[in-house]
Design a protein around this motif. Structure first.
Motif, PDB file in Angstrom:
ATOM      1  N   UNK A   1    -106.334 -19.913   9.430  1.00 59.16           N
ATOM      2  CA  UNK A   1    -105.319 -19.197   8.555  1.00 59.16           C
ATOM      3  C   UNK A   1    -104.043 -20.207   8.481  1.00 59.16           C
TER       4      UNK A   1
ATOM      5  N   UNK B   1     -91.089 -17.932  -5.131  1.00 59.31           N
ATOM      6  CA  UNK B   1     -90.875 -17.579  -6.421  1.00 59.31           C
ATOM      7  C   UNK B   1     -92.077 -17.543  -7.213  1.00 59.31           C
TER       8      UNK B   1
ATOM      9  N   UNK C   1     -98.514 -13.691   3.522  1.00 56.60           N
ATOM     10  CA  UNK C   1     -97.892 -14.706   3.470  1.00 56.60           C
ATOM     11  C   UNK C   1     -96.341 -14.428   3.262  1.00 56.60           C
TER      12      UNK C   1
ATOM     13  N   UNK D   1    -107.650 -15.979   0.413  1.00 55.16           N
ATOM     14  CA  UNK D   1    -106.788 -15.172   1.276  1.00 55.16           C
ATOM     15  C   UNK D   1    -107.012 -13.657   1.086  1.00 55.16           C
TER      16      UNK D   1
ATOM     17  N   UNK E   1    -102.815 -25.719   0.927  1.00 57.43           N
ATOM     18  CA  UNK E   1    -103.803 -25.081  -0.175  1.00 57.43           C
ATOM     19  C   UNK E   1    -103.903 -26.168  -1.441  1.00 57.43           C
TER      20      UNK E   1
ATOM     21  N   UNK F   1     -96.121 -21.294  -6.037  1.00 51.01           N
ATOM     22  CA  UNK F   1     -94.855 -21.092  -5.184  1.00 51.01           C
ATOM     23  C   UNK F   1     -94.244 -22.578  -4.891  1.00 51.01           C
TER      24      UNK F   1
ATOM     25  N   UNK G   1    -104.470 -22.271   5.779  1.00 50.59           N
ATOM     26  CA  UNK G   1    -104.616 -21.754   4.307  1.00 50.59           C
ATOM     27  C   UNK G   1    -103.557 -20.730   4.099  1.00 50.59           C
ATOM     28  N   UNK G   2    -102.610 -20.363   5.246  1.00 52.35           N
ATOM     29  CA  UNK G   2    -101.497 -19.392   4.927  1.00 52.35           C
ATOM     30  C   UNK G   2    -100.406 -20.318   3.947  1.00 52.35           C
ATOM     31  N   UNK G   3    -100.472 -21.541   4.105  1.00 52.91           N
ATOM     32  CA  UNK G   3     -99.309 -22.568   3.492  1.00 52.91           C
ATOM     33  C   UNK G   3     -99.886 -22.972   2.151  1.00 52.91           C
TER      34      UNK G   3
ATOM     35  N   UNK H   1    -108.675 -21.230  -3.728  1.00 57.70           N
ATOM     36  CA  UNK H   1    -108.200 -21.519  -2.610  1.00 57.70           C
ATOM     37  C   UNK H   1    -107.229 -20.799  -2.052  1.00 57.70           C
ATOM     38  N   UNK H   2    -105.904 -20.772  -2.871  1.00 55.04           N
ATOM     39  CA  UNK H   2    -105.098 -20.304  -2.577  1.00 55.04           C
ATOM     40  C   UNK H   2    -104.903 -18.564  -2.471  1.00 55.04           C
ATOM     41  N   UNK H   3    -105.246 -17.970  -3.551  1.00 55.35           N
ATOM     42  CA  UNK H   3    -105.363 -16.428  -3.853  1.00 55.35           C
ATOM     43  C   UNK H   3    -106.475 -15.866  -3.232  1.00 55.35           C
TER      44      UNK H   3
END
Lengths: 227, 256
Positions: free
Chosen positions: A88, B159, B174, A77, A97, A174, A91-93, A72-74
């Motif tokens: 987006x 990070x 992002x 995107x 996600x 992150x 999904x940007x955040x 979902x995250x990497x």
């Protein structure tokens, strides 16, 4: 061992705690809402309703949550059309996600709990409802839901604790949840023991609270089963 | 009698086995494997890169057999302390904080840190220019510490566990910037995924954050091993150092 680094960084840890609780509660609420239609569909006798629900449950229970988050995250995107679509914004955040992944995952597990509980409804109760002329919906509302949700409480309590522990996976994309905060502490001071034992205590405390809440719920809703 | 013979021969063979392994001096070296061009895992699963070639060349210089052990950055110092290996050759900057946990050899290269951003984007590298912008760094690196300590508050620092994850998010849009070792970024912007990005701003070398260059870490008190590495480094400077270096960079990276 030097626990002063933990004390000096308590604000960081409490911020992490806040995010962990947010992720947990929002994804549990969304997952719970999603799980009820899923469970009804999965318990249905109708093929067209049952099969999609079963596939959803199978996929989300059959793959590790970490992989779901990475996809979902990497993974998503990577597609340009998604990056240029209004979706987006979500999904940007990393935050959303994580919530999407957690909510879908817990929805699958919770649906399976409810499906089992629906199917366990004593036949006689449903026959009585039919005899009263209740529609299928009325049967669910007055007979199946109340007893099935009661039966599910102990198992659902387990699922909540599993979800709490699953939120550590937010730290890999992150987000600075409790575990993410511990990783920052560790990388700043090279003190893995102090960092991880302190967040371990945080998780223990939350788990204890969850167990306590579910004990109260069980005491209230499952009183008639007490011996 | 027969039984006793088997037991004694068993004992003898174990004794031989142990002494043999004690004689064949293997040095275990921790490397990262996710930090190109210094350390990476090839398509066929083999380690390669400047750090890896340096490690092998140093071992050859010292006349010992080496075993490279791949370890994620997050746990690279704890695993050294836990004796999973005896030294770290993983582009580790020599800093005061790390010196409290490990000992370092002299530096084997030096390298500044820089920002990259999307080609042509309207950015300015300053306290005000970075306000509200997202900067990706690898968690726990000197770049992380520098950004946290200098541009700090107003910047949205993200990070990552590995440098590669930061690139993924830069590609995904992002991140506004990635801040890292200039050599590492050079490799990225030269690659297909990084061709839309360019350097912006100064090169940062502030010794308060970036220390005295990149060294080899050994366990605290393991001065003998550090001495051996230093001697091998000195000998390599006169001979094979440039040959290893030329494979990766067409400019001097040793510094002074």
């Amino acid at each position: 061992m030097d626990f002063s680094i933990v004390l000096d960084n308590l604000p960081l840890l409490f911020k992490g705690l806040g995010l962990t609780l947010q992720l947990l509660i929002i994804s549990l609420v969304l997952g719970f809402i999603l799980s009820i239609p899923l469970a009804i569909m999965a318990a249905s006798k109708l093929k067209w309703a049952r099969i999609p629900a079963k596939i959803f449950i199978y996929v989300f229970r059959g793959t590790p949550l970490l992989i779901q988050i990475f996809i979902i995250y990497y993974g998503f995107s990577q597609f340009e059309w998604l990056r240029e679509s209004p979706l987006w914004i979500i999904f940007k955040e990393a935050y959303w996600c994580a919530i999407i992944a957690f909510a879908l995952n817990t929805a699958a597990y919770t649906a399976e709990i409810f499906r089992g509980a629906f199917l366990q409804t004593p036949k006689g109760e449903i026959e009585a409802a039919v005899a009263y002329g209740m529609s299928r919906w009325d049967q669910y509302r007055h007979i199946i839901f109340p007893s099935a949700f009661r039966r599910s409480i102990p198992m659902y309590g387990n699922e909540v604790i599993f979800m709490l522990h699953a939120t550590v996976l937010a730290g890999v994309i992150t987000l600075v949840d409790l575990f993410g905060a511990a990783k920052i502490l560790n990388s700043r001071y090279y003190a893995p023991f102090e960092s991880f034992i302190s967040v371990g205590l945080f998780y223990l405390t939350i788990t204890f609270t969850i167990v306590f809440i579910f004990k109260l719920l069980e005491g209230h809703f499952l009183k008639h089963l007490k011996r | 009698m027969k039984k006793r013979l088997t037991i004694s021969s068993l004992l003898l063979s174990t004794a031989l086995f142990f002494s043999a392994s004690a004689f064949a001096e293997t040095l275990r070296i921790g490397v990262e494997g996710a930090y190109p061009p210094f350390s990476q895992v090839d398509k066929d699963g083999k380690l390669s890169g400047f750090d890896i070639d340096m490690a092998n060349a140093l071992c050859k210089e010292m006349g010992v057999e080496c075993k490279l052990i791949k370890q994620d950055w997050d746990g690279i110092i704890p695993a050294l302390i836990a004796k999973k290996y005896d030294a770290i050759i993983a582009s580790m900057s020599i800093t005061e904080e790390r010196k409290e946990k490990v000992d370092f050899t002299n530096h084997y290269y030096k390298s500044p840190a820089r920002f990259i951003h999307k080609k042509g984007a309207d950015h300015e590298i300053s306290q005000a220019g970075l306000k509200g912008k997202s900067v990706g760094v690898q968690r726990g690196t000197v770049s992380d510490k520098f950004i946290t300590g200098t541009f700090g508050e107003g910047v949205d620092i993200k990070r990552y566990g590995t440098q590669e994850e930061a690139y993924l998010d830069l590609n995904a849009g992002r991140l506004d910037f990635v801040f890292a070792d200039a050599f590492v970024l050079l490799e990225f912007i030269g690659s297909d995924n990084g061709k839309d990005y360019e350097f912006i701003g100064d090169s940062y070398t502030d010794p308060k954050y970036f220390g005295d260059g990149i060294g080899i870490a050994v366990r605290k008190g393991d001065t003998e091993l550090a001495k051996k590495f230093n001697m091998a480094l000195e000998n390599m400077r006169k001979s094979s150092y440039d040959k290893v270096r030329e494979k990766y960079f067409d400019f001097d990276v040793f510094g002074e």
